[in-house]
Motif scaffolding. Sequence first.
Motif, PDB file in Angstrom:
ATOM      1  N   ILE A   1      51.178  47.467  14.208  1.00 33.97           N
ATOM      2  CA  ILE A   1      52.546  47.468  14.628  1.00 33.97           C
ATOM      3  C   ILE A   1      53.344  48.349  13.647  1.00 33.97           C
ATOM      4  O   ILE A   1      53.353  47.819  12.544  1.00 33.97           O
ATOM      5  CB  ILE A   1      53.019  46.113  15.010  1.00 33.97           C
ATOM      6  CG1 ILE A   1      52.299  45.158  16.023  1.00 33.97           C
ATOM      7  CG2 ILE A   1      54.570  46.293  15.270  1.00 33.97           C
ATOM      8  CD1 ILE A   1      52.598  43.924  16.211  1.00 33.97           C
TER       9      ILE A   1
ATOM     10  N   THR B   1      52.835  37.203  16.285  1.00 31.36           N
ATOM     11  CA  THR B   1      53.501  37.592  15.358  1.00 31.36           C
ATOM     12  C   THR B   1      54.734  37.717  15.461  1.00 31.36           C
ATOM     13  O   THR B   1      55.252  36.993  16.408  1.00 31.36           O
ATOM     14  CB  THR B   1      53.128  39.373  15.151  1.00 31.36           C
ATOM     15  OG1 THR B   1      53.535  39.930  13.860  1.00 31.36           O
ATOM     16  CG2 THR B   1      53.678  40.266  16.240  1.00 31.36           C
TER      17      THR B   1
ATOM     18  N   ASP C   1      57.201  49.921  12.925  1.00 28.34           N
ATOM     19  CA  ASP C   1      58.511  50.054  13.353  1.00 28.34           C
ATOM     20  C   ASP C   1      58.933  51.661  13.441  1.00 28.34           C
ATOM     21  O   ASP C   1      58.486  52.391  13.083  1.00 28.34           O
ATOM     22  CB  ASP C   1      59.645  49.256  12.550  1.00 28.34           C
ATOM     23  CG  ASP C   1      59.803  49.817  11.265  1.00 28.34           C
ATOM     24  OD1 ASP C   1      59.182  50.995  10.657  1.00 28.34           O
ATOM     25  OD2 ASP C   1      60.697  49.632  10.561  1.00 28.34           O
TER      26      ASP C   1
ATOM     27  N   TYR D   1      59.077  49.564  18.560  1.00 25.16           N
ATOM     28  CA  TYR D   1      57.771  49.484  17.750  1.00 25.16           C
ATOM     29  C   TYR D   1      56.743  49.970  18.542  1.00 25.16           C
ATOM     30  O   TYR D   1      56.644  49.790  19.646  1.00 25.16           O
ATOM     31  CB  TYR D   1      57.511  47.814  17.428  1.00 25.16           C
ATOM     32  CG  TYR D   1      58.392  47.170  16.600  1.00 25.16           C
ATOM     33  CD1 TYR D   1      58.403  46.905  15.255  1.00 25.16           C
ATOM     34  CD2 TYR D   1      59.686  46.594  17.002  1.00 25.16           C
ATOM     35  CE1 TYR D   1      59.054  46.593  14.352  1.00 25.16           C
ATOM     36  CE2 TYR D   1      60.741  46.134  15.994  1.00 25.16           C
ATOM     37  CZ  TYR D   1      60.484  45.720  14.938  1.00 25.16           C
ATOM     38  OH  TYR D   1      61.178  45.122  13.919  1.00 25.16           O
ATOM     39  N   LYS D   2      56.097  50.497  17.796  1.00 24.54           N
ATOM     40  CA  LYS D   2      54.643  51.416  18.433  1.00 24.54           C
ATOM     41  C   LYS D   2      53.669  50.457  18.073  1.00 24.54           C
ATOM     42  O   LYS D   2      53.449  49.747  17.038  1.00 24.54           O
ATOM     43  CB  LYS D   2      54.423  52.649  17.765  1.00 24.54           C
ATOM     44  CG  LYS D   2      53.162  53.278  18.372  1.00 24.54           C
ATOM     45  CD  LYS D   2      53.440  53.917  19.592  1.00 24.54           C
ATOM     46  CE  LYS D   2      51.936  54.695  19.985  1.00 24.54           C
ATOM     47  NZ  LYS D   2      52.322  55.603  21.002  1.00 24.54           N
ATOM     48  N   ILE D   3      52.859  49.835  19.079  1.00 27.87           N
ATOM     49  CA  ILE D   3      51.545  49.108  18.953  1.00 27.87           C
ATOM     50  C   ILE D   3      50.546  49.842  19.425  1.00 27.87           C
ATOM     51  O   ILE D   3      50.131  50.466  20.272  1.00 27.87           O
ATOM     52  CB  ILE D   3      51.787  48.006  19.592  1.00 27.87           C
ATOM     53  CG1 ILE D   3      53.043  47.018  19.130  1.00 27.87           C
ATOM     54  CG2 ILE D   3      50.788  46.761  19.586  1.00 27.87           C
ATOM     55  CD1 ILE D   3      53.586  45.818  19.995  1.00 27.87           C
ATOM     56  N   TRP D   4      49.254  49.540  18.542  1.00 24.99           N
ATOM     57  CA  TRP D   4      48.016  50.043  18.905  1.00 24.99           C
ATOM     58  C   TRP D   4      47.018  48.648  18.830  1.00 24.99           C
ATOM     59  O   TRP D   4      47.115  47.991  18.029  1.00 24.99           O
ATOM     60  CB  TRP D   4      47.458  50.955  17.635  1.00 24.99           C
ATOM     61  CG  TRP D   4      48.146  52.357  17.750  1.00 24.99           C
ATOM     62  CD1 TRP D   4      47.632  53.602  18.580  1.00 24.99           C
ATOM     63  CD2 TRP D   4      49.248  52.662  16.905  1.00 24.99           C
ATOM     64  NE1 TRP D   4      48.476  54.486  18.005  1.00 24.99           N
ATOM     65  CE2 TRP D   4      49.555  53.928  17.404  1.00 24.99           C
ATOM     66  CE3 TRP D   4      50.218  52.072  16.139  1.00 24.99           C
ATOM     67  CZ2 TRP D   4      50.686  54.519  16.788  1.00 24.99           C
ATOM     68  CZ3 TRP D   4      50.997  52.735  15.508  1.00 24.99           C
ATOM     69  CH2 TRP D   4      51.495  54.103  15.707  1.00 24.99           C
ATOM     70  N   ALA D   5      46.365  48.668  19.959  1.00 27.53           N
ATOM     71  CA  ALA D   5      45.247  47.661  20.036  1.00 27.53           C
ATOM     72  C   ALA D   5      44.054  47.978  20.141  1.00 27.53           C
ATOM     73  O   ALA D   5      43.881  49.064  20.626  1.00 27.53           O
ATOM     74  CB  ALA D   5      45.683  46.621  21.158  1.00 27.53           C
TER      75      ALA D   5
ATOM     76  N   TYR E   1      55.041  47.935   8.688  1.00 26.45           N
ATOM     77  CA  TYR E   1      53.622  47.838   9.040  1.00 26.45           C
ATOM     78  C   TYR E   1      53.013  46.544   9.348  1.00 26.45           C
ATOM     79  O   TYR E   1      53.089  45.566   8.372  1.00 26.45           O
ATOM     80  CB  TYR E   1      52.604  48.692   8.240  1.00 26.45           C
ATOM     81  CG  TYR E   1      51.262  48.784   8.577  1.00 26.45           C
ATOM     82  CD1 TYR E   1      50.741  49.622   9.425  1.00 26.45           C
ATOM     83  CD2 TYR E   1      50.585  47.777   8.027  1.00 26.45           C
ATOM     84  CE1 TYR E   1      49.357  49.647   9.827  1.00 26.45           C
ATOM     85  CE2 TYR E   1      49.149  47.875   8.173  1.00 26.45           C
ATOM     86  CZ  TYR E   1      48.549  48.674   9.087  1.00 26.45           C
ATOM     87  OH  TYR E   1      47.244  48.571   9.154  1.00 26.45           O
TER      88      TYR E   1
ATOM     89  N   VAL F   1      45.461  44.506  15.991  1.00 28.44           N
ATOM     90  CA  VAL F   1      46.698  45.008  16.671  1.00 28.44           C
ATOM     91  C   VAL F   1      47.446  45.698  15.302  1.00 28.44           C
ATOM     92  O   VAL F   1      47.486  44.734  14.408  1.00 28.44           O
ATOM     93  CB  VAL F   1      47.545  44.185  17.385  1.00 28.44           C
ATOM     94  CG1 VAL F   1      48.974  44.607  17.357  1.00 28.44           C
ATOM     95  CG2 VAL F   1      46.962  43.558  18.565  1.00 28.44           C
TER      96      VAL F   1
ATOM     97  N   HIS G   1      49.561  44.230  10.584  1.00 31.59           N
ATOM     98  CA  HIS G   1      48.225  44.238  11.116  1.00 31.59           C
ATOM     99  C   HIS G   1      47.597  42.773  11.363  1.00 31.59           C
ATOM    100  O   HIS G   1      47.869  41.850  10.613  1.00 31.59           O
ATOM    101  CB  HIS G   1      47.177  44.651   9.781  1.00 31.59           C
ATOM    102  CG  HIS G   1      45.749  44.681  10.517  1.00 31.59           C
ATOM    103  ND1 HIS G   1      44.706  44.925   9.554  1.00 31.59           N
ATOM    104  CD2 HIS G   1      45.166  44.486  11.540  1.00 31.59           C
ATOM    105  CE1 HIS G   1      43.698  44.825  10.084  1.00 31.59           C
ATOM    106  NE2 HIS G   1      43.851  44.736  11.501  1.00 31.59           N
TER     107      HIS G   1
ATOM    108  N   VAL H   1      51.037  38.562  22.355  1.00 32.30           N
ATOM    109  CA  VAL H   1      50.435  39.622  22.901  1.00 32.30           C
ATOM    110  C   VAL H   1      49.100  39.099  23.533  1.00 32.30           C
ATOM    111  O   VAL H   1      48.429  38.562  22.972  1.00 32.30           O
ATOM    112  CB  VAL H   1      50.258  40.897  22.347  1.00 32.30           C
ATOM    113  CG1 VAL H   1      50.012  41.819  22.995  1.00 32.30           C
ATOM    114  CG2 VAL H   1      52.082  41.123  21.670  1.00 32.30           C
TER     115      VAL H   1
END
Length: 80
Positions: free
Chosen positions: A24, A47, A26, A55-59, A32, A22, A34, A3
């Motif tokens: 992630i 990753t 599921d 999958y929900k991703i937060w950056a 989880y 980042v 990191h 990414v």
Amino acid sequence: MTVTFDLVKTNLTPYLGALGHVVILDESAQQYLHVHPAHQEEAIFETQFEQPGLYKIWAEFKQNGKVRAFPFVVQIKGEK
């Protein structure tokens, strides 16, 4: 999976010891991850996903003294 974030690097500073983070999660909230950047100079993260699914991703990045979060959802498909 790799990414890459295309960020304006002006005033981009380390946040919690890394250029970015980042997280992630599921779809069942059981896995989880990191992830830190592969290199300190660029916002490139690598990753592996063990299972296909959503999958929900937060950056998160710190820029101009403020932490910026970018949430999004990806679907990982199984190999054919």
